[in-house]
Design an enzyme around this catalytic site. Structure first.
Site, PDB file in Angstrom:
ATOM      1  N   LEU A  60      32.079 -75.716-113.030  1.00 14.87           N
ATOM      2  CA  LEU A  60      33.011 -76.822-112.864  1.00 14.87           C
ATOM      3  C   LEU A  60      34.356 -76.532-113.502  1.00 14.87           C
ATOM      4  O   LEU A  60      34.930 -77.359-114.193  1.00 14.87           O
ATOM      5  CB  LEU A  60      32.441 -78.121-113.434  1.00 14.87           C
ATOM      6  CG  LEU A  60      31.359 -78.796-112.597  1.00 14.87           C
ATOM      7  CD1 LEU A  60      30.918 -80.085-113.250  1.00 14.87           C
ATOM      8  CD2 LEU A  60      31.876 -79.086-111.194  1.00 14.87           C
ATOM      9  N   CYS A  61      34.812 -75.312-113.344  1.00 15.36           N
ATOM     10  CA  CYS A  61      36.156 -75.029-113.846  1.00 15.36           C
ATOM     11  C   CYS A  61      36.932 -74.243-112.784  1.00 15.36           C
ATOM     12  O   CYS A  61      37.546 -73.237-113.062  1.00 15.36           O
ATOM     13  CB  CYS A  61      36.114 -74.286-115.164  1.00 15.36           C
ATOM     14  SG  CYS A  61      34.934 -72.951-115.245  1.00 15.36           S
ATOM     15  N   GLY A  62      36.862 -74.735-111.559  1.00 18.59           N
ATOM     16  CA  GLY A  62      37.637 -74.131-110.491  1.00 18.59           C
ATOM     17  C   GLY A  62      37.182 -72.721-110.184  1.00 18.59           C
ATOM     18  O   GLY A  62      35.995 -72.411-110.268  1.00 18.59           O
TER      19      GLY A  62
END
Lengths: 288, 139
Positions: free
Chosen positions: A86-88
């Site tokens: 969930l960090c691109g």
């Protein structure tokens, strides 16, 4: 036309997601502050260390087993990513960089083994069968000794001549919005060349023990510093990337909610119009 | 009295930055003392007790592996960790020493070189911590 209730449910769901992404954004920004502080406090150490290395490797002490350049047949890649997603595209970028390097090395006929640091790297290369060692769940709270363990592991193999080269793949923290995947050669340690710009006067030093012995002690520490540096950069980069990703997600949620609200209002209006038509039609029929 | 600037830097940040009278440090080839206007000097540091004197008061700290550099009347220590003696948790250090001793005997019994060096380093750190704490009047 989708039912009123369905649209309403969807709006509720999306707005809850946006609450979560907003919270994650705030958590990431708080964690980023910590990671940046760590980076700040690490910098003087790294800078002074590099300076001392330059001074020493300028001398005749560059004949070290850890600096031995051999024909490269086997390569150790240390891939540093974060533990969580969930960090691109932060982790994907690092992994892709590593994959490209593996391909290059294999085309040149070299055997590649991997040391993965962080869960995401481990997951990405689990099926490749190249992982020699993996370190999981350490990106949240790593210390010098974690870096030392990794560095010592690869250095030992290098000294046993089981590997001829070690490369480090991680992402450099450039700014809040940019983290660039980079590759650095860890082993053999290349002597740091002093820039010609600095006045060529190097002060005479008293060395205790001899420069060569100091170098022997310093080189393993130098490796530790580099590995730790990579881990610090990644942990800051992860939080920054997550902040941006979650910010984007929150904005996207807002857009979706806006569209859904419009759809909801349209559906409601259509239902009202339909009801009115029924009533009017019924009244007309009764009149007749 | 002429003073020398002392800096102790670790990966976790700067621990000391102060003008002091004298610094005594555990060099790998023996303990050495540095006064103001010392000649340029570079030495490796082993895990041990570093002490410095300022305003007639001696302070002790535990330092682990690294090196020290003297130039321009400044002595800089680059070490992996540094703690003031009075900050040290004595009970924890004692427990760490016991643990390290156990590991060391185990490693010696099974002849594991890697574990042995690790255990030795841990033991040295624990002993240095205790020594620094003791010098600072704790325990």
């Amino acid at each position: 036309m989708s039912g009123l209730k369905e649209v309403k449910n969807k709006i509720e769901g999306v707005s809850k997601t946006s609450q979560i992404t907003k919270a994650m954004n705030m958590v990431a920004s708080a964690k980023l502050r910590g990671a940046q502080m760590r980076m700040e406090s690490f910098r003087p150490y790294a800078e002074k260390f590099a300076k001392a290395m330059t001074k020493l490797s300028a001398g005749p002490s560059s004949d070290q087993p850890l600096m031995a350049v051999r024909e490269v047949k086997t390569v150790d890649l240390i891939v540093v990513t974060s533990d969580r997603g969930l960090c691109g595209s932060f982790n994907t970028n690092i992994v892709n960089k590593a994959k490209k390097l593996i391909e290059q090395h294999e085309q040149a006929g070299r055997t590649v083994t991997l040391i993965t640091v962080g869960n995401k790297a481990t997951q990405a290369f689990k099926r490749s069968g190249k992982i020699r060692q993996s370190y999981k769940d350490i990106m949240g709270s790593f210390q010098m000794f974690n870096a030392r363990e990794i560095a010592e592991d690869t250095a030992t193999l290098f000294l046993e001549q089981k590997i001829d080269r070690t490369e480090l793949v991680y992402a450099k923290f450039k700014s809040l919005s940019t983290q660039i995947p980079v590759q650095e050669t860890l082993l053999p340690v290349s002597p740091v060349v002093e820039e010609a710009g600095e006045n060529g006067v190097t002060a005479e030093y008293i060395y205790e023990p001899s420069p060569a012995e100091i170098m022997e002690n310093l080189l393993p520490l130098h490796l530790n510093v580099q590995v730790l540096h990579a881990m610090i950069e990644v942990s800051a980069g992860e939080q920054a990337a997550r902040m941006t990703a979650m910010d984007n997600a929150t904005t996207a949620c807002g857009d979706i909610i806006k569209d859904l609200k419009q759809l909801y209002n349209k559906a409601r209006q259509a239902a009202i119009t339909g009801d009115l038509m029924d009533i009017v039609g019924g009244a007309e029929a009764l009149k007749g | 009295m002429a003073q020398i600037h002392l800096e102790v830097v670790t990966p976790a940040g700067q621990v000391v930055s102060d003008d002091v009278d004298i610094v005594t440090a555990p060099g790998t080839s023996g303990e050495f003392g540095v006064l103001a206007h010392h000649a340029n000097f570079l030495s490796t540091i082993k895990t041990g007790v570093l002490s410095f004197k300022k305003d007639r008061q001696i302070k002790y700290m535990m330092v682990s592996k690294g090196f020290a550099e003297v130039s321009d009347n400044t002595i800089t220590f680059l070490v992996e960790s540094a703690e003031y003696g009075y900050d040290i948790d004595v009970d924890r250090a004692i427990r760490a020493r016991e643990r390290a001793e156990r590991r060391l005997t185990q490693a010696l019994a099974h002849d594991e070189a890697m574990n042995r060096t690790l255990a030795e380093a841990a033991l040295q750190r624990a002993v240095a911590r205790l020594a620094a704490a003791q010098c600072s009047g704790k325990a």
